[in-house]
Design a protein around this motif. Sequence first.
Motif, PDB file in Angstrom:
ATOM      1  N   PHE A   1       0.861  -1.180   0.000  1.00 46.40           N
ATOM      2  CA  PHE A   1       0.000   0.000   0.000  1.00 46.40           C
ATOM      3  C   PHE A   1       0.902   1.236   0.000  1.00 46.40           C
ATOM      4  O   PHE A   1       2.095   1.138   0.312  1.00 46.40           O
ATOM      5  CB  PHE A   1      -0.906  -0.008   1.231  1.00 46.40           C
ATOM      6  N   GLY A   2       0.304   2.373  -0.275  1.00 39.73           N
ATOM      7  CA  GLY A   2       1.098   3.597  -0.294  1.00 39.73           C
ATOM      8  C   GLY A   2       1.869   3.814   0.994  1.00 39.73           C
ATOM      9  O   GLY A   2       3.032   4.218   0.986  1.00 39.73           O
ATOM     10  N   ILE A   3       1.237   3.485   2.103  1.00 35.20           N
ATOM     11  CA  ILE A   3       1.846   3.740   3.419  1.00 35.20           C
ATOM     12  C   ILE A   3       3.065   2.851   3.657  1.00 35.20           C
ATOM     13  O   ILE A   3       3.882   3.137   4.527  1.00 35.20           O
ATOM     14  CB  ILE A   3       0.775   3.543   4.525  1.00 35.20           C
ATOM     15  N   ASP A   4       3.213   1.785   2.854  1.00 33.19           N
ATOM     16  CA  ASP A   4       4.320   0.849   3.044  1.00 33.19           C
ATOM     17  C   ASP A   4       5.564   1.229   2.249  1.00 33.19           C
ATOM     18  O   ASP A   4       6.612   0.604   2.389  1.00 33.19           O
ATOM     19  CB  ASP A   4       3.885  -0.560   2.618  1.00 33.19           C
ATOM     20  N   VAL A   5       5.439   2.240   1.395  1.00 27.95           N
ATOM     21  CA  VAL A   5       6.580   2.635   0.567  1.00 27.95           C
ATOM     22  C   VAL A   5       7.717   3.126   1.466  1.00 27.95           C
ATOM     23  O   VAL A   5       7.492   3.850   2.438  1.00 27.95           O
ATOM     24  CB  VAL A   5       6.153   3.750  -0.427  1.00 27.95           C
ATOM     25  N   ASP A   6       8.908   2.698   1.162  1.00 25.88           N
ATOM     26  CA  ASP A   6      10.050   3.055   2.013  1.00 25.88           C
ATOM     27  C   ASP A   6      11.325   2.990   1.174  1.00 25.88           C
ATOM     28  O   ASP A   6      11.410   2.181   0.257  1.00 25.88           O
ATOM     29  CB  ASP A   6      10.163   2.070   3.189  1.00 25.88           C
ATOM     30  N   PHE A   7      12.236   3.843   1.446  1.00 26.18           N
ATOM     31  CA  PHE A   7      13.572   3.739   0.840  1.00 26.18           C
ATOM     32  C   PHE A   7      14.545   4.535   1.692  1.00 26.18           C
ATOM     33  O   PHE A   7      14.148   5.337   2.541  1.00 26.18           O
ATOM     34  CB  PHE A   7      13.578   4.204  -0.631  1.00 26.18           C
TER      35      PHE A   7
END
Lengths: 173, 752
Positions: free
Chosen positions: B224-230
């Motif tokens: 989900f959008g909230i899970d995006v990470d880098f």
Amino acid sequence: MISFELNGKTTEVTVAPDTALLWVVRDHLKLKGSKFGCGMGLCGACSMLIDGESTRTCVLPMAAIQGRKVTTIEGIGTPDMLSTLQSAWVEASVAQCGYCQSGQLVSATALLRKNSNPSDNEIDEAMSGNICRCGTYPNIKKAIKQAAKDLGEDSGQLQMVAYFDPNSIQQEA
Amino acid sequence: MTTSRSSDIALERKGVNTTRRNFLKNMSLVGGGLVVGLPVTGCANVLLPNAHESVLQPNALLQITSDNVVNFYLPRSEMGQGIYTGLTTIVGEELDLDPQQINVINAGLHEDYKNTEFKLQVTGGSNSIRTHFLPLRHLAANARLVIRQAAAQQLNLNLADIQTDNGKIMIKGKALDYGEFADYANTLPFPEDAPLKDKHEFKYIGKDNRRLDGVAKATGTAQFGIDVDFEGLCGAALKRCPIMGGTVKSFNDSDAKGMPGVKSIVKIHNGVAVVADHYYQAKNALPKLKIQWNLPKTLSKFSSDSTAADNGKGLFKTALDSDNATNVFEKGDGLTALKHAHTVISAEYWAPYLAHATMEPMNCTAKLADNRLELWVGCQSPELAKNLAAYYAHVPAENIIIHSTFLGGGFGRRSESDFVAEAAAIARASNLPIKLCWSREDDLQNDSYRPASMARFTVSLNKAGLIDSWTVKRAGPQLMPYAIDNVVDGIMPSILPNSLVDWMSKAGYRLYNSLLVDHTSVEGLYEDYDAPHKSSDHVTADPGLPVGAWRSVGHSYSGFFKESMMDEIAALQNQDSVDFRLKHLKNNPKLANVLKVAAEKAAWNKGLPKGHYQGVAVHASFSSFVAQIAQVSVVNNQLFVHRVVCAIDCGLAINPGIVKAQMESGIIDGLSAALYGEITLQDGVVQQSNYHDYPALRIHKSPEIDVVIIDSDEAPTGVGEPGLPPIAAAVANAIFAATGTRLRSLPLKLEG
């Protein structure tokens, strides 16, 4: 430093002791399966098993986690190794948007661990802390009952993962 | 998710450029293969994954690579409604490939992904299956044909001898992967008129297939959008004005600056944002900000519980009583009919503002570098999101890339791009890569709400007790002026200065409201039943709270209003609620049919348990027809909804399991609204903040639901929204049957 067991692995973090477990797991330890929904322990999207009990972790300070066993959705099963409940979930096509489903599965796992053949009322009671805005409740009930049946026939496991390697995560976009 | 490569069959071929293929493989690129799609322009600002960058890509929906991977770029947003599975089922059917073996990718932005009805890349209006049904079938059928043509030419066989079976070319009992012929197929002219399958040939459409996103969503691996990470991504939280539309007059951030993890504090168009190492740190620092606001004038005066004539419900009532209404629909001569009426029945109904309360709070990740903005977001309208982001990040729209994710619920909320605009503005102001996340409180208090509405019906009957004239007037805010306000910023050419665009969007609101009626304001109030004379009016009553599309839009209140009214008339005439409706559905056979089917399935008024009562409602929306019968009991003023029977005619059901799930979903969502949902304001401030005071139906209150899907050969119609509109009235009508009390306001409240 706070030490606890996460999905079978001893884990140590250095964070403010009032930091909620959810954020440590999601932002520091990068396990994204547990979700942020309300921040008040009302919706259940953040549920994890703490010593086997389904617990709202968006309001659970790290100070309360010292020495305890934490299991997230990643520690229950993986796409290649679904738990019996997850298999039933997939077969019943329970998920709609899917956002609350990790929390639902955690609560259902906790229920079946204690009660191998829950009645409708017992399912209601165990699952009423988890909101689903898509209304997947009819299929949740169906999947829990199927999993109970499969487990009763000794053909499955409630938890497939003994030790979860965070490096194995692959998100499907 | 990919089919295995069959290499055990050696067949002599001609014309395969093995050198090129090996070169591409050695470069770890999947360049060969077939890339096809709907014929559109080549104005792509996103290069499809899995394709070599030198490959010409006029189209963007389907790829068959020489490695035998079939990629389907999902042009609509999956928010629970099931199109990830549904559209893929349609592709798989004509491709003759098990949908489970198709690799589905949430598509970025591309001309080919436009919604053919909205002419924008938007998911909504329950139209994904309906509008894609034929185009995707043609696309897949043509792709299958060109693969067969390639196989025939390469193997020196007649086309008629080349059959397919689940992604394999079948020749003399042997099976070859489609991918084996993808390179060669790419050199052939793409067919335009491959015949489509007959319904009796369907292997996947109409069958109970498992959802294709089921495993990812049962294991927490769906992104989900909230899970995006880098690496380096910061968390951002935004403090907005307590009254929507307010702006920052001045602020003091000295206390917030020293909070743990805080990296930057910036003012943007609607508030002050804190950027920190992590979102929770940014959120913790927000209360330390001291902000003076410029308050919006109109909304600040509005209080839901005011009894004044120009405030609270009085504002709506005064509008209804005024002569300012605009006629939207007129048939016959209702005024004359009223004069000669045998009986006249009039009633007023109310539906409050509602929030969407998606499980996943709004969020958007934005990374700005070198005048190029990358966005990661789950949204219903990436094209508008792109344009708004361009406006707020001061970046040319063509320099924006959108990475789409799954949506943790949409219900219309994610067709707005306010949170994308905020993320773009924060990334611009802070010069940091940020993920803006909303809290639940932000979400409930800064929504684009379902417009509160009041409606007055005046219905006359002839001597035979049949409806002669049906007159209805609705008062409330309109969606379109708010949409214009939001959209104009995103659709105006970037050569115009922002100040001019701002002026146009504000002027648009006033112009629209004084000249035009948005059809969603009145949809569903007058269409369904037969009456010789009909009239529908709208009058704008708008306290200034932003409104937007909320699952089923106008039908979300008109279903309650119209079906309650119909029940009142039947009851006053001492007529059975089902029979009376059927008498007025002679020109609406599909709605009549679902009503009959539901009544039979629910054993209408036959042998109910003691203390149980039924209520019925029907409603047509999004080209589908739905009847629902609710079975309730009322004990000590406590309402229990035991069972709901639902019949739907949605044409051909692509995935019957998903249709059933969407009916359950609409009913449960509609019950949340019918039993609890109410956003109220005090001096312009939204009073609800989280699930304790804006509850959603929980599992123990969820009724048993039986769904009947009408067998149909007609083209598929909507299912995401049509299940919702009837339920509130079905329950209210059952309450009337149980208690004799007619509840004309939502949420339904039994007096204690």
